[in-house]
Design a protein around this motif. Structure first.
Motif, PDB file in Angstrom:
ATOM      1  N   THR A  92       0.831  -1.208   0.000  1.00  0.00           N
ATOM      2  CA  THR A  92       0.000   0.000   0.000  1.00  0.00           C
ATOM      3  C   THR A  92       0.862   1.252   0.000  1.00  0.00           C
ATOM      4  OG1 THR A  92      -1.704  -1.179   1.258  1.00  0.00           O
ATOM      5  CG2 THR A  92      -1.822   1.226   1.225  1.00  0.00           C
ATOM      6  N   LYS A  93       1.934   1.238   0.802  1.00  0.00           N
ATOM      7  CA  LYS A  93       2.846   2.382   0.840  1.00  0.00           C
ATOM      8  C   LYS A  93       3.524   2.574  -0.514  1.00  0.00           C
ATOM      9  CE  LYS A  93       5.160   2.885   4.623  1.00  0.00           C
ATOM     10  NZ  LYS A  93       6.197   2.726   5.683  1.00  0.00           N
ATOM     11  N   PHE A  94       3.888   1.457  -1.165  1.00  0.00           N
ATOM     12  CA  PHE A  94       4.521   1.532  -2.485  1.00  0.00           C
ATOM     13  C   PHE A  94       3.571   2.139  -3.518  1.00  0.00           C
ATOM     14  CE2 PHE A  94       5.198  -0.410  -6.661  1.00  0.00           C
ATOM     15  CZ  PHE A  94       6.507   0.006  -6.921  1.00  0.00           C
ATOM     16  N   LYS A  95       2.296   1.732  -3.459  1.00  0.00           N
ATOM     17  CA  LYS A  95       1.316   2.281  -4.400  1.00  0.00           C
ATOM     18  C   LYS A  95       1.131   3.779  -4.186  1.00  0.00           C
ATOM     19  CE  LYS A  95      -1.402  -1.865  -5.379  1.00  0.00           C
ATOM     20  NZ  LYS A  95      -2.728  -2.528  -5.280  1.00  0.00           N
ATOM     21  N   LYS A  96       1.117   4.196  -2.898  1.00  0.00           N
ATOM     22  CA  LYS A  96       0.996   5.629  -2.614  1.00  0.00           C
ATOM     23  C   LYS A  96       2.199   6.390  -3.151  1.00  0.00           C
ATOM     24  CE  LYS A  96      -1.924   5.278   1.506  1.00  0.00           C
ATOM     25  NZ  LYS A  96      -1.999   5.515   2.973  1.00  0.00           N
ATOM     26  N   ARG A  97       3.412   5.795  -2.951  1.00  0.00           N
ATOM     27  CA  ARG A  97       4.613   6.438  -3.472  1.00  0.00           C
ATOM     28  C   ARG A  97       4.589   6.483  -4.999  1.00  0.00           C
ATOM     29  NH1 ARG A  97       9.538   3.883   0.196  1.00  0.00           N
ATOM     30  NH2 ARG A  97       9.006   4.960   2.162  1.00  0.00           N
ATOM     31  N   GLU A  98       4.066   5.406  -5.611  1.00  0.00           N
ATOM     32  CA  GLU A  98       3.983   5.365  -7.073  1.00  0.00           C
ATOM     33  C   GLU A  98       3.049   6.461  -7.591  1.00  0.00           C
ATOM     34  OE1 GLU A  98       3.112   2.074 -10.609  1.00  0.00           O
ATOM     35  OE2 GLU A  98       2.245   1.814  -8.608  1.00  0.00           O
ATOM     36  N   LEU A  99       1.899   6.623  -6.914  1.00  0.00           N
ATOM     37  CA  LEU A  99       0.961   7.666  -7.320  1.00  0.00           C
ATOM     38  C   LEU A  99       1.567   9.060  -7.132  1.00  0.00           C
ATOM     39  CD1 LEU A  99      -2.369   6.248  -5.819  1.00  0.00           C
ATOM     40  CD2 LEU A  99      -1.773   6.429  -8.248  1.00  0.00           C
ATOM     41  N   LEU A 100       2.296   9.224  -6.017  1.00  0.00           N
ATOM     42  CA  LEU A 100       2.945  10.510  -5.757  1.00  0.00           C
ATOM     43  C   LEU A 100       4.031  10.784  -6.792  1.00  0.00           C
ATOM     44  CD1 LEU A 100       3.255  12.975  -3.910  1.00  0.00           C
ATOM     45  CD2 LEU A 100       4.884  11.639  -2.535  1.00  0.00           C
ATOM     46  N   PHE A 101       4.799   9.730  -7.122  1.00  0.00           N
ATOM     47  CA  PHE A 101       5.850   9.879  -8.130  1.00  0.00           C
ATOM     48  C   PHE A 101       5.256  10.234  -9.490  1.00  0.00           C
ATOM     49  CE2 PHE A 101       8.424   7.915 -11.490  1.00  0.00           C
ATOM     50  CZ  PHE A 101       9.625   8.588 -11.296  1.00  0.00           C
ATOM     51  N   LYS A 103       2.402  11.706 -10.033  1.00  0.00           N
ATOM     52  CA  LYS A 103       1.897  13.074  -9.963  1.00  0.00           C
ATOM     53  C   LYS A 103       3.034  14.083 -10.103  1.00  0.00           C
ATOM     54  CE  LYS A 103      -0.821  16.142  -6.977  1.00  0.00           C
ATOM     55  NZ  LYS A 103      -1.514  16.261  -5.665  1.00  0.00           N
ATOM     56  N   ASN A 104       4.165  13.806  -9.407  1.00  0.00           N
ATOM     57  CA  ASN A 104       5.320  14.701  -9.500  1.00  0.00           C
ATOM     58  C   ASN A 104       5.897  14.706 -10.912  1.00  0.00           C
ATOM     59  OD1 ASN A 104       5.105  15.360  -6.793  1.00  0.00           O
ATOM     60  ND2 ASN A 104       6.578  13.810  -6.131  1.00  0.00           N
ATOM     61  N   ALA A 108       6.254  17.800 -13.333  1.00  0.00           N
ATOM     62  CA  ALA A 108       7.537  18.163 -13.932  1.00  0.00           C
ATOM     63  C   ALA A 108       7.411  18.309 -15.444  1.00  0.00           C
ATOM     64  CB  ALA A 108       8.594  17.113 -13.588  1.00  0.00           C
ATOM     65  N   ALA A 109       6.643  17.382 -16.061  1.00  0.00           N
ATOM     66  CA  ALA A 109       6.429  17.460 -17.509  1.00  0.00           C
ATOM     67  C   ALA A 109       5.680  18.733 -17.879  1.00  0.00           C
ATOM     68  CB  ALA A 109       5.661  16.224 -17.989  1.00  0.00           C
ATOM     69  N   ALA A 110       4.673  19.086 -17.061  1.00  0.00           N
ATOM     70  CA  ALA A 110       3.918  20.329 -17.309  1.00  0.00           C
ATOM     71  C   ALA A 110       4.829  21.551 -17.161  1.00  0.00           C
ATOM     72  CB  ALA A 110       2.743  20.426 -16.342  1.00  0.00           C
ATOM     73  N   ASN A 111       5.706  21.518 -16.155  1.00  0.00           N
ATOM     74  CA  ASN A 111       6.651  22.625 -15.968  1.00  0.00           C
ATOM     75  C   ASN A 111       7.605  22.755 -17.146  1.00  0.00           C
ATOM     76  OD1 ASN A 111       5.521  23.215 -13.479  1.00  0.00           O
ATOM     77  ND2 ASN A 111       7.010  22.019 -12.325  1.00  0.00           N
TER      78      ASN A 111
END
Length: 492
Positions: A92-101, A103-104, A108-111
């Motif tokens: 579950t923690k890995f999935k949250k980190r994956e979603l956060l990554f 999103k980041n 970054a691509a938008a920036n």
């Protein structure tokens, strides 16, 4: 399973689960698999012999301490539950980190896209700012070149004019590269006379080649004479301008040859093969590899001596838009050969091709009623001086609002309209002028005289109330040609 196989004990099953879980989590997939097999192999062997082969394996009976047995079962169950609890918690923690990554990463691509857009806008703005004073420099140098002057003045003016036009070409190359790099350029497919286009581009360089005493030859397939092809004439001209101009620039003596052939395969298509040969200084293998990414070029003391320019990169990117690629065969000091193919849809001309010629330079333009609109007083001065050479007395307006008021009071045949102006820009002014409602009013022919570039120039060209467009700085001959065309239409 325990009911079917009474020889299996709960604790054995628990140990198997613990071994399998722990071996995979601790040792990884490959080593964990081998360790788990080795650990459960004795249990599987016992099941095979006792239950399938009906063979008993000699063993010693052990007195079981049921208290210890019960405690062990409870501890084992707790360990199994805890191990899997940790596993799913980590998952579950890995999935949250994956979603956060993710999103980041998207942020970054938008920036990056915003930075690329900001870079493009900056280049376009800087190009516009550079074009405005350049328009005055080129215009005044052309005016001075057309007047009487001494030999020394003539040489100085030629140098001034040449330097200004080269600076303008560099600005154009930077903007074109930026647009191509951001995939903002698209091909516009329209019928055009390929034969005539190639001849016109070739003729542009004849004077320069002659001045350098080069053998400059064009060999073009005669089958193209009576063909119309559907494609982007402007982008093909750009490709040829860059490659032929580059070849002449870096060839001090010898030859520059241009060859164009065609084949009718595949069916319903015409493959046009272009080849530009020269006896110039050539390109090193390292520079050829760096051609497509000019930002990775290492700065070298001798970098400018090689036959590589931003124009070649632009030509190569434009060919990619055509689904083609630039082939380079070159060696240092041995010359270069550039070749590429472009596939066009071609049709035979229904009537004989009549080459378009310029209107006579002595055409009388003095009857034209003309209004020049620009917020830069220096640009207005240059335009009025150029027009005065042809007998045209032009009125002037410093913004779109003033231009509109003048068009309401007086009828004009032509309006030379700047685009970027305060109070009322060229778009709004051209729309308002075309909508003027007064008796016997004939809307003037509006020619945008603008320093806009990139996607902005596309907007100018496609704007419905703007009839024509000339990019600053302009050649007086180009403006005279367009005015002569209009004058001829009015006379007829």
């Amino acid at each position: 399973m325990l009911l079917v196989y009474p020889t299996l004990y709960v604790i054995n099953i628990q140990y198997c689960l613990l071994v399998i879980s722990a071996s995979y989590y601790i040792l990884g997939s490959k080593s964990g698999f081998r360790y788990a097999i080795a650990a459960i192999l004795p249990l599987l062997t016992g099941i095979l012999f006792n239950d399938f082969l009906k063979q008993s394996i000699p063993s010693t009976m052990i007195n079981v301490n049921y208290t210890a047995y019960g405690i062990t079962v409870l501890i084992n169950f707790a360990l199994i539950l805890y191990i899997h609890h940790l596993f799913f918690k980590s998952l579950t923690k890995f999935k949250k980190r994956e979603l956060l990554f993710k999103k980041n990463l998207e942020q970054a691509a938008a920036n990056l896209r915003e930075q690329a857009m900001a870079k493009t806008n900056f280049l376009n703005s800087m190009s516009h700012e550079i074009r405005t004073p350049l328009n005055a420099i080129v215009g005044m140098s052309n005016l001075l070149l057309s007047g009487s002057r001494s030999a020394e003045q003539d040489e100085n003016l030629q140098i001034l004019n040449f330097s200004a036009e080269n600076l303008m070409a560099t600005v154009n190359d930077i903007v074109d590269f930026s647009s191509l790099d951001n995939e903002k350029i698209q091909l516009h497919k329209k019928p055009f006379r390929l034969y005539q286009t190639i001849k016109n581009v070739f003729a542009t360089f004849e004077e320069e080649a002659t001045s350098k005493l080069l053998n400059f030859d064009l060999l073009i397939d005669e089958k193209l004479k009576n063909k119309l092809v559907i494609g982007d004439e402007l982008r093909l001209s750009q490709i040829l301008f860059h490659l032929i101009g580059n070849a002449i620039k870096f060839t001090k003596h010898g030859f520059v040859n241009v060859g164009v052939t065609c084949s009718e395969e595949p069916i319903d298509k015409t493959v046009i093969k272009f080849k530009i040969d020269d006896s110039g200084i050539g390109i090193s293998e390292e520079m050829q590899q760096q051609l497509m990414d000019p930002f990775k070029k290492k700065l070298q003391r001798s970098q400018r001596q090689y036959q590589t320019t931003l124009g070649m990169t632009i030509a190569s990117l434009l060919l990619k838009l055509h689904g083609s690629q630039l082939e380079i065969n070159s060696r240092e000091s041995k010359g270069s050969c550039f070749s590429f193919d472009i596939i066009y849809t071609a049709t035979e001309m229904q009537e004989k091709s009549i080459p378009v010629s310029l209107f006579p330079l002595d055409a009388n333009l003095s009857e034209l009623r003309l209004l020049a609109v620009d917020d830069e007083r220096l640009n207005l001065l240059v335009v009025k001086k150029i027009l005065a050479k042809w007998g045209v007395v032009a009125d002037e307006a410093v913004n779109g609002k003033v231009a509109l008021e003048m068009c309401i009071k007086k009828d004009y045949d032509v309006v030379l309209m700047d685009i970027n102006m305060p109070i009322m820009d060229g778009f709004e002014a051209s729309r308002a002028i075309k909508d003027i409602n007064k008796k016997d009013f004939t809307p003037p022919w509006i020619i945008a005289l603008t320093a806009s570039v990139g996607s902005s120039i596309e907007e100018v060209i496609q704007f419905p109330t703007i009839d024509d467009c000339i990019l600053k700085p302009f050649r007086p001959e180009e403006l005279r040609y367009k005015l002569s065309q209009l004058n001829d239409k009015m006379a007829n």
